[in-house]
Design an enzyme around this catalytic site. Sequence first.
Site, PDB file in Angstrom:
ATOM      1  N   CYS A   1      -0.139 -10.552  -2.842  1.00 19.66           N
ATOM      2  CA  CYS A   1      -0.435 -11.732  -2.055  1.00 19.66           C
ATOM      3  C   CYS A   1      -0.399 -11.423  -0.577  1.00 19.66           C
ATOM      4  CB  CYS A   1       0.555 -12.846  -2.371  1.00 19.66           C
ATOM      5  SG  CYS A   1       2.269 -12.378  -2.101  1.00 19.66           S
TER       6      CYS A   1
ATOM      7  N   GLY B   1      -5.509 -11.683  -2.250  1.00 22.25           N
ATOM      8  CA  GLY B   1      -5.336 -12.560  -3.402  1.00 22.25           C
ATOM      9  C   GLY B   1      -6.247 -13.755  -3.348  1.00 22.25           C
TER      10      GLY B   1
ATOM     11  N   ASN C   1       5.773 -11.985  -0.328  1.00 21.06           N
ATOM     12  CA  ASN C   1       4.844 -10.930  -0.742  1.00 21.06           C
ATOM     13  C   ASN C   1       5.667  -9.775  -1.284  1.00 21.06           C
ATOM     14  OD1 ASN C   1       2.804  -9.025  -1.044  1.00 21.06           O
ATOM     15  ND2 ASN C   1       2.792  -8.475   1.112  1.00 21.06           N
ATOM     16  N   GLY C   2       5.394  -9.379  -2.524  1.00 20.88           N
ATOM     17  CA  GLY C   2       6.136  -8.281  -3.127  1.00 20.88           C
ATOM     18  C   GLY C   2       6.536  -8.614  -4.548  1.00 20.88           C
TER      19      GLY C   2
ATOM     20  N   TYR D   1      -6.200   1.680   0.041  1.00 21.22           N
ATOM     21  CA  TYR D   1      -7.141   0.691  -0.454  1.00 21.22           C
ATOM     22  C   TYR D   1      -6.841  -0.762  -0.071  1.00 21.22           C
ATOM     23  CZ  TYR D   1      -9.742  -2.386  -3.471  1.00 21.22           C
ATOM     24  OH  TYR D   1     -10.541  -3.398  -3.920  1.00 21.22           O
TER      25      TYR D   1
ATOM     26  N   ASP E   1     -14.986   8.344  -3.625  1.00 21.75           N
ATOM     27  CA  ASP E   1     -14.415   7.078  -4.099  1.00 21.75           C
ATOM     28  C   ASP E   1     -12.940   7.055  -3.730  1.00 21.75           C
ATOM     29  OD1 ASP E   1     -14.308   4.599  -5.231  1.00 21.75           O
ATOM     30  OD2 ASP E   1     -14.900   5.225  -7.245  1.00 21.75           O
ATOM     31  N   ASP E   2     -12.353   5.857  -3.740  1.00 20.67           N
ATOM     32  CA  ASP E   2     -10.933   5.750  -3.377  1.00 20.67           C
ATOM     33  C   ASP E   2     -10.025   5.942  -4.575  1.00 20.67           C
ATOM     34  OD1 ASP E   2     -11.239   3.294  -4.693  1.00 20.67           O
ATOM     35  OD2 ASP E   2     -11.511   2.215  -2.812  1.00 20.67           O
TER      36      ASP E   2
ATOM     37  N   CYS F   1       3.594   0.566 -11.012  1.00 18.98           N
ATOM     38  CA  CYS F   1       4.305   0.098  -9.817  1.00 18.98           C
ATOM     39  C   CYS F   1       5.127  -1.127 -10.205  1.00 18.98           C
ATOM     40  CB  CYS F   1       3.316  -0.276  -8.715  1.00 18.98           C
ATOM     41  SG  CYS F   1       4.103  -1.011  -7.256  1.00 18.98           S
TER      42      CYS F   1
ATOM     43  N   CYS G   1       3.709   5.563  -7.595  1.00 18.64           N
ATOM     44  CA  CYS G   1       2.644   5.488  -8.596  1.00 18.64           C
ATOM     45  C   CYS G   1       1.949   6.836  -8.769  1.00 18.64           C
ATOM     46  CB  CYS G   1       1.638   4.406  -8.226  1.00 18.64           C
ATOM     47  SG  CYS G   1       0.856   4.634  -6.621  1.00 18.64           S
TER      48      CYS G   1
END
Length: 510
Positions: free
Chosen positions: A12, A44, A122-123, A286, A389-390, A426, A499
Amino acid sequence: MEFEESGIGEECGVFGCVAAGEWPTQLEVAQVLTLGLTALQHRGQESAGIVTSNGACPPTYTTHKGMGLVSTAFPPEALQKLRDGNLGIGHTRYSTTGNSALQNCQPFVVDTLHGEIAVAHNGELINAAALRKKVLRHGVGLSTSSDSELITQLLALTPPMEEVDAPDWVARIKNLMTETPTSYSLLVMFRDVVYAIRDPYGNRPLCIGRIVPISKLQSSGGGEGDTEGWVVSSESCSFQSIGARYYREVQPGEIVQISKHGVKTLSIVPRPEGDLPAFCIFEYVYFARPDSIFEGQMVYTVRQRCGRQLAIEAPTDVDVVSTVPESATPAALGYAQQLGLPYVEVLCKNRYVGRTFIQPNTRLRQLGVAKKFGALTDNFAGKRIVLIDDSIVRGNTISPIIKLLKEAGAKEVHIRVASPPIRHPCYMGINIPTREELIANRPEFQDIAGYIGADSVKYLTVEGLLSAVQGSLASLHEKDEMISSNNKLSRRVGHCTACLTGKYPVELEW
């Protein structure tokens, strides 16, 4: 690009505004909040909410929440309802915990011994399950499945030493930070102030901006006397659209009070000795908008450096460099510049399909993929392409694109990925598929080029990513001994790569 199609998403965005000077204010606080959330829409698109306050004692809170985009959630009549606020906080949501329902839409508002508070988060709390049990044992009912409500209820609990008529918000916030070390950036509104809080590891971003008169926006001069209001946001990209200047980041562990009088640091909660900060490295890769600033550097520039580093680590003999639009474009430009190759566009994106990564339902995500791109054949027919690409997350998105390019006349299609393989989930606010779904953990990864139909595939290394992100932060190492005189705030550099490596910044609790 594959982040979009694989269901990986940021949880978010949070945004707050406090009008400066005399109240009632001439600043359209509700309009500022709406524009700020719109600029954070990429974080979001599931739901959005705003709570405004007149700042009186006791204050009058006005709340509006809605499902969908900010533009959908806040029609003119909703803004009219919110227009009398002198301060407020807002939230745009992508669910990593909790269902996709209006009841989970933030900000949350609860009554405390000293009056109402509003909280936007946020989190994702790493120990949410344990905290949920603890709150329920105190006899507190929970009305949602979101762990953000746990934060709100923990803040509502009265600390042991607090006086009946004098709420000690620093003690309450510190108590929360003791209960859960990460991951959160928080906005807490009480009466006439907004508290901005970042967890001690700084895992999620948070920064402060200063609204100035339009005539002052282009000039470098002007002091805080020109301030029309203060804003706090998950990303600085939201500041330009509301006429605000970037002021500074909220530091890891910092508790900041924002009022009509200005910005004040109340306290800084340290990490355990020896622990580095753990800002999420995928904000750079990203999630963040490219014009946002983290740690004093623009995201776009960091992505270009990732591309340059990728070219050093994984060069290829091709005719042209291109990208899957459009989050990997800066990396593709950096790759092309490093190797002295031409950059061309090979794909045309249908911008009206929408960003599918933020839609929680798998079927809805997949529907957007098939008709998202067209081939710009004249730019690459008969040529060898390296496509930057990412990410390659599941491997089911890049494959049809490679097929499309080869059928349209590409002689070869090589893939270079401007981030390392994602191997681990994650637990700190990013919605990542299960370990079994990640292509890097599946047998197909041993021949991923054959699996997706590419002529070759190579990734940026973890060391290369860290070098690209931290390269210009070396000056911060020199300032490592620069400790704020009263709070011992270390400026050491550190990023969360859990991750990628499986090394989480804190011990996980189940």
